[in-house]
Design a protein around this motif. Structure first.
Motif, PDB file in Angstrom:
ATOM      1  N   ASP A  54       5.661  58.777  81.989  1.00  0.00           N
ATOM      2  CA  ASP A  54       5.228  58.143  80.498  1.00  0.00           C
ATOM      3  C   ASP A  54       6.027  57.195  80.630  1.00  0.00           C
ATOM      4  OD1 ASP A  54       5.031  60.925  78.617  1.00  0.00           O
ATOM      5  OD2 ASP A  54       6.724  61.508  79.975  1.00  0.00           O
ATOM      6  N   VAL A  55       5.245  56.409  80.935  1.00  0.00           N
ATOM      7  CA  VAL A  55       5.064  54.149  81.121  1.00  0.00           C
ATOM      8  C   VAL A  55       3.732  54.011  80.371  1.00  0.00           C
ATOM      9  CG1 VAL A  55       5.259  52.934  82.195  1.00  0.00           C
ATOM     10  CG2 VAL A  55       6.116  54.206  83.808  1.00  0.00           C
ATOM     11  N   HIS A  56       4.334  53.407  79.372  1.00  0.00           N
ATOM     12  CA  HIS A  56       3.318  53.185  77.904  1.00  0.00           C
ATOM     13  C   HIS A  56       4.127  51.050  77.863  1.00  0.00           C
ATOM     14  CE1 HIS A  56       2.123  56.748  77.111  1.00  0.00           C
ATOM     15  NE2 HIS A  56       3.621  57.625  76.611  1.00  0.00           N
ATOM     16  N   ALA A  57       2.206  50.286  77.768  1.00  0.00           N
ATOM     17  CA  ALA A  57       2.738  48.971  77.628  1.00  0.00           C
ATOM     18  C   ALA A  57       1.617  48.739  76.773  1.00  0.00           C
ATOM     19  CB  ALA A  57       2.513  48.699  79.172  1.00  0.00           C
ATOM     20  N   SER A  58       2.209  47.912  75.728  1.00  0.00           N
ATOM     21  CA  SER A  58       0.923  47.020  74.967  1.00  0.00           C
ATOM     22  C   SER A  58       1.000  46.544  74.220  1.00  0.00           C
ATOM     23  CB  SER A  58       0.813  48.262  73.846  1.00  0.00           C
ATOM     24  OG  SER A  58       2.350  48.127  73.058  1.00  0.00           O
ATOM     25  N   LEU A  59       0.644  45.311  73.676  1.00  0.00           N
ATOM     26  CA  LEU A  59       0.395  43.920  73.069  1.00  0.00           C
ATOM     27  C   LEU A  59       1.132  44.124  71.134  1.00  0.00           C
ATOM     28  CD1 LEU A  59       0.774  41.292  74.271  1.00  0.00           C
ATOM     29  CD2 LEU A  59      -1.320  41.225  73.632  1.00  0.00           C
ATOM     30  N   ILE A  60       2.256  44.221  70.582  1.00  0.00           N
ATOM     31  CA  ILE A  60       1.986  44.059  69.390  1.00  0.00           C
ATOM     32  C   ILE A  60       1.409  42.968  68.696  1.00  0.00           C
ATOM     33  CG2 ILE A  60       4.343  44.190  67.130  1.00  0.00           C
ATOM     34  CD1 ILE A  60       3.907  46.755  69.111  1.00  0.00           C
ATOM     35  N   ALA A  61       1.405  41.738  69.188  1.00  0.00           N
ATOM     36  CA  ALA A  61       0.837  40.240  68.775  1.00  0.00           C
ATOM     37  C   ALA A  61       0.823  39.146  70.057  1.00  0.00           C
ATOM     38  CB  ALA A  61       1.602  39.924  67.387  1.00  0.00           C
TER      39      ALA A  61
ATOM     40  N   ILE B 207       6.966  47.724  76.065  1.00  0.00           N
ATOM     41  CA  ILE B 207       7.206  48.698  78.328  1.00  0.00           C
ATOM     42  C   ILE B 207       8.061  49.865  77.313  1.00  0.00           C
ATOM     43  CG2 ILE B 207       8.463  47.280  79.112  1.00  0.00           C
ATOM     44  CD1 ILE B 207       6.469  48.207  81.229  1.00  0.00           C
ATOM     45  N   SER B 208       7.840  50.892  78.038  1.00  0.00           N
ATOM     46  CA  SER B 208       8.370  51.883  77.636  1.00  0.00           C
ATOM     47  C   SER B 208       8.314  53.150  78.403  1.00  0.00           C
ATOM     48  CB  SER B 208       8.714  52.300  76.205  1.00  0.00           C
ATOM     49  OG  SER B 208       7.338  53.404  75.741  1.00  0.00           O
ATOM     50  N   ALA B 209       9.466  54.169  78.933  1.00  0.00           N
ATOM     51  CA  ALA B 209       9.315  54.622  80.207  1.00  0.00           C
ATOM     52  C   ALA B 209      10.375  55.796  80.309  1.00  0.00           C
ATOM     53  CB  ALA B 209       8.883  53.872  81.628  1.00  0.00           C
ATOM     54  N   HIS B 210      10.360  56.408  80.753  1.00  0.00           N
ATOM     55  CA  HIS B 210      11.444  57.474  81.019  1.00  0.00           C
ATOM     56  C   HIS B 210      11.742  57.683  82.215  1.00  0.00           C
ATOM     57  CE1 HIS B 210      10.416  60.366  77.769  1.00  0.00           C
ATOM     58  NE2 HIS B 210       9.849  59.492  76.856  1.00  0.00           N
ATOM     59  N   VAL B 211      12.707  57.204  82.334  1.00  0.00           N
ATOM     60  CA  VAL B 211      13.559  57.196  84.609  1.00  0.00           C
ATOM     61  C   VAL B 211      14.229  58.541  84.433  1.00  0.00           C
ATOM     62  CG1 VAL B 211      14.535  55.380  85.568  1.00  0.00           C
ATOM     63  CG2 VAL B 211      13.621  54.771  83.951  1.00  0.00           C
ATOM     64  N   VAL B 212      14.182  59.311  85.615  1.00  0.00           N
ATOM     65  CA  VAL B 212      14.838  59.837  86.312  1.00  0.00           C
ATOM     66  C   VAL B 212      16.214  59.080  87.136  1.00  0.00           C
ATOM     67  CG1 VAL B 212      14.820  62.584  87.392  1.00  0.00           C
ATOM     68  CG2 VAL B 212      13.171  61.523  86.213  1.00  0.00           C
ATOM     69  N   VAL B 213      17.072  60.453  86.818  1.00  0.00           N
ATOM     70  CA  VAL B 213      18.034  59.169  87.839  1.00  0.00           C
ATOM     71  C   VAL B 213      18.846  59.939  88.367  1.00  0.00           C
ATOM     72  CG1 VAL B 213      18.189  56.798  86.341  1.00  0.00           C
ATOM     73  CG2 VAL B 213      19.811  58.428  85.851  1.00  0.00           C
ATOM     74  N   GLN B 214      19.385  59.929  88.946  1.00  0.00           N
ATOM     75  CA  GLN B 214      21.187  61.315  89.894  1.00  0.00           C
ATOM     76  C   GLN B 214      21.210  61.286  88.487  1.00  0.00           C
ATOM     77  OE1 GLN B 214      22.096  59.387  93.408  1.00  0.00           O
ATOM     78  NE2 GLN B 214      20.333  59.239  93.811  1.00  0.00           N
ATOM     79  N   GLU B 215      21.866  62.173  88.871  1.00  0.00           N
ATOM     80  CA  GLU B 215      22.581  63.192  87.122  1.00  0.00           C
ATOM     81  C   GLU B 215      23.815  62.953  87.524  1.00  0.00           C
ATOM     82  OE1 GLU B 215      24.019  66.229  84.947  1.00  0.00           O
ATOM     83  OE2 GLU B 215      21.905  66.816  86.257  1.00  0.00           O
ATOM     84  N   GLY B 216      24.780  62.572  88.707  1.00  0.00           N
ATOM     85  CA  GLY B 216      26.256  61.385  88.935  1.00  0.00           C
ATOM     86  C   GLY B 216      25.926  60.469  88.255  1.00  0.00           C
ATOM     87  N   CYS B 217      24.878  59.920  88.149  1.00  0.00           N
ATOM     88  CA  CYS B 217      24.923  58.418  87.059  1.00  0.00           C
ATOM     89  C   CYS B 217      25.692  58.870  85.601  1.00  0.00           C
ATOM     90  CB  CYS B 217      24.006  57.627  87.048  1.00  0.00           C
ATOM     91  SG  CYS B 217      23.437  57.772  88.629  1.00  0.00           S
ATOM     92  N   PHE B 218      25.829  59.498  84.912  1.00  0.00           N
ATOM     93  CA  PHE B 218      26.051  60.222  83.332  1.00  0.00           C
ATOM     94  C   PHE B 218      27.408  60.531  83.528  1.00  0.00           C
ATOM     95  CE2 PHE B 218      21.322  61.163  82.632  1.00  0.00           C
ATOM     96  CZ  PHE B 218      21.205  59.850  82.527  1.00  0.00           C
ATOM     97  N   ALA B 219      27.906  60.860  84.688  1.00  0.00           N
ATOM     98  CA  ALA B 219      29.724  61.222  85.410  1.00  0.00           C
ATOM     99  C   ALA B 219      30.227  60.455  85.611  1.00  0.00           C
ATOM    100  CB  ALA B 219      29.501  62.405  86.061  1.00  0.00           C
ATOM    101  N   ASP B 220      30.068  59.533  86.320  1.00  0.00           N
ATOM    102  CA  ASP B 220      30.695  58.176  86.255  1.00  0.00           C
ATOM    103  C   ASP B 220      30.357  56.605  85.691  1.00  0.00           C
ATOM    104  OD1 ASP B 220      28.554  57.555  87.431  1.00  0.00           O
ATOM    105  OD2 ASP B 220      28.705  57.621  89.761  1.00  0.00           O
ATOM    106  N   GLY B 221      30.029  57.091  84.850  1.00  0.00           N
ATOM    107  CA  GLY B 221      28.901  56.239  84.117  1.00  0.00           C
ATOM    108  C   GLY B 221      28.628  54.347  84.436  1.00  0.00           C
ATOM    109  N   HIS B 222      27.464  55.569  85.564  1.00  0.00           N
ATOM    110  CA  HIS B 222      26.640  53.955  86.223  1.00  0.00           C
ATOM    111  C   HIS B 222      25.072  53.929  85.446  1.00  0.00           C
ATOM    112  CE1 HIS B 222      25.492  51.793  89.286  1.00  0.00           C
ATOM    113  NE2 HIS B 222      24.577  52.093  89.753  1.00  0.00           N
TER     114      HIS B 222
END
Length: 327
Positions: free
Chosen positions: A258-265, A271-286
């Motif tokens: 879901d990567v999207h990029a555009s020009l407002i002016a 730019i926006s995107a959904h980034v899948v990261v390892q499960e442990g990153c949420f637990a260890d504060g990374h």
């Protein structure tokens, strides 16, 4: 974690550098916007004055080239007025209803100018062909005088706009219009000289056709570029395949979608995107560190820096059942 593009909640999403909520976006670059407005106001004053002078000249001489240049200048004066209005609107702050303020006003104004220029260019070609077949007599001396007046005025306006012509769609559109006017004045002067020296009255129609040929390509180019912004196409200078590859190459990142990029002016890519990261990153504060790295990546690594970015960080499990998932 909801499937959305937006500002962060401190855990899974984040926005790039700049004030939250968009309020700062309309106010950023206020000094530049004020400078744009000043330049446009000067160019409008010059063009409006020339418009009156050339309208008188067109009536006195009956010249197609001068009439077309006057009509072109009328659209330019209207376009500059639109651009000036848009430059004023850009200064208005953002709100909850208009989170980007009126930054898109400059794009709409440039699109309108391009459309009008296109219509004028078509008219010039049609009328030019008609006058080639039946050329009227045109007084060369008066034609030359009004052509020189137009050229001098347009050169002054070009000097005012030239320094910042690439700073916004508005200034670029205004610069192209005044440049076309200057070239049109040159065509009028050449036609006057040819008529005075050879008596070939078709030179006036040829000059009109030259002006039309100058108008159409630039109008089409500006029309395509502004329409591309309104269609939210990927901004020039940003390759989304390269962006995906760079994000995937970062530590702990397992997927990007879901990567999207555009020009407002002008000067405001997002730019926006959904980034899948390892499960442990949420637990260890990374996760917050990954978010910082993602924002730094799009802001520094590409030909077009993107300083307003939105990333939604997801676990592999969430990405598998996320509704509306696409690359």
């Amino acid at each position: 974690m909801a499937h959305a593009h937006g500002h962060g909640d401190g855990r899974g999403r984040g926005h790039g550098p700049g004030p939250v909520g968009g309020a700062g976006h309309a106010s950023s670059g206020t000094g530049d916007a004020a400078d744009h407005r000043r330049r446009l106001a000067i160019a409008f004053g010059i063009t409006a004055t020339l418009l009156v002078a050339q309208a008188v000249g067109a009536v006195l001489t009956g010249s197609l080239a001068l009439l077309v240049d006057t009509a072109h200048m009328l659209t330019d004066a209207g376009g500059l007025l639109l651009a000036l209005t848009a430059a004023q609107l850009v200064l208005r702050p953002a709100s909850n209803r208009r989170t980007w303020g009126f930054r898109r006003a400059e794009v709409l104004a440039a699109l309108a100018q391009a459309a009008v220029l296109l219509a004028v260019g078509v008219y010039v070609l049609v009328e030019g062909v008609r006058r080639l077949l039946a050329p009227p007599e045109v007084p060369s001396t008066e034609l030359l005088v009004f052509g020189v007046i137009g050229l001098v005025g347009n050169l002054v306006a070009l000097l005012v706009l030239a320094g910042r012509r690439s700073a916004s769609f508005n200034l670029r559109a205004a610069f192209l219009e005044v440049l076309n006017d200057a070239l049109g004045s040159v065509a009028v002067i050449v036609a006057a000289i040819v008529i005075a020296t050879t008596g070939w009255y078709r030179a006036d129609a040829v000059a009109g056709l030259v002006i039309g040929a100058l108008i159409l390509p630039r109008a089409l180019r500006l029309l395509v570029e502004t329409a591309s912004v309104l269609l939210e196409s990927t901004p020039p200078g940003l390759d989304l395949d390269e962006v995906r590859a760079a994000l995937l190459d970062m530590d702990h990142v397992e997927g990007v979608h879901d990567v999207h990029a555009s020009l407002i002016a002008s000067g405001l890519p997002v730019i926006s995107a959904h980034v899948v990261v390892q499960e442990g990153c949420f637990a260890d504060g990374h996760a917050p560190r990954i978010l910082d790295d993602l924002q730094r990546c799009v802001a520094e690594r590409f030909a077009l820096p993107v300083t307003h970015s939105t990333f939604q960080l997801e676990t592999p499990e969430h990405a598998r059942h996320e509704p509306g998932h696409h690359d």
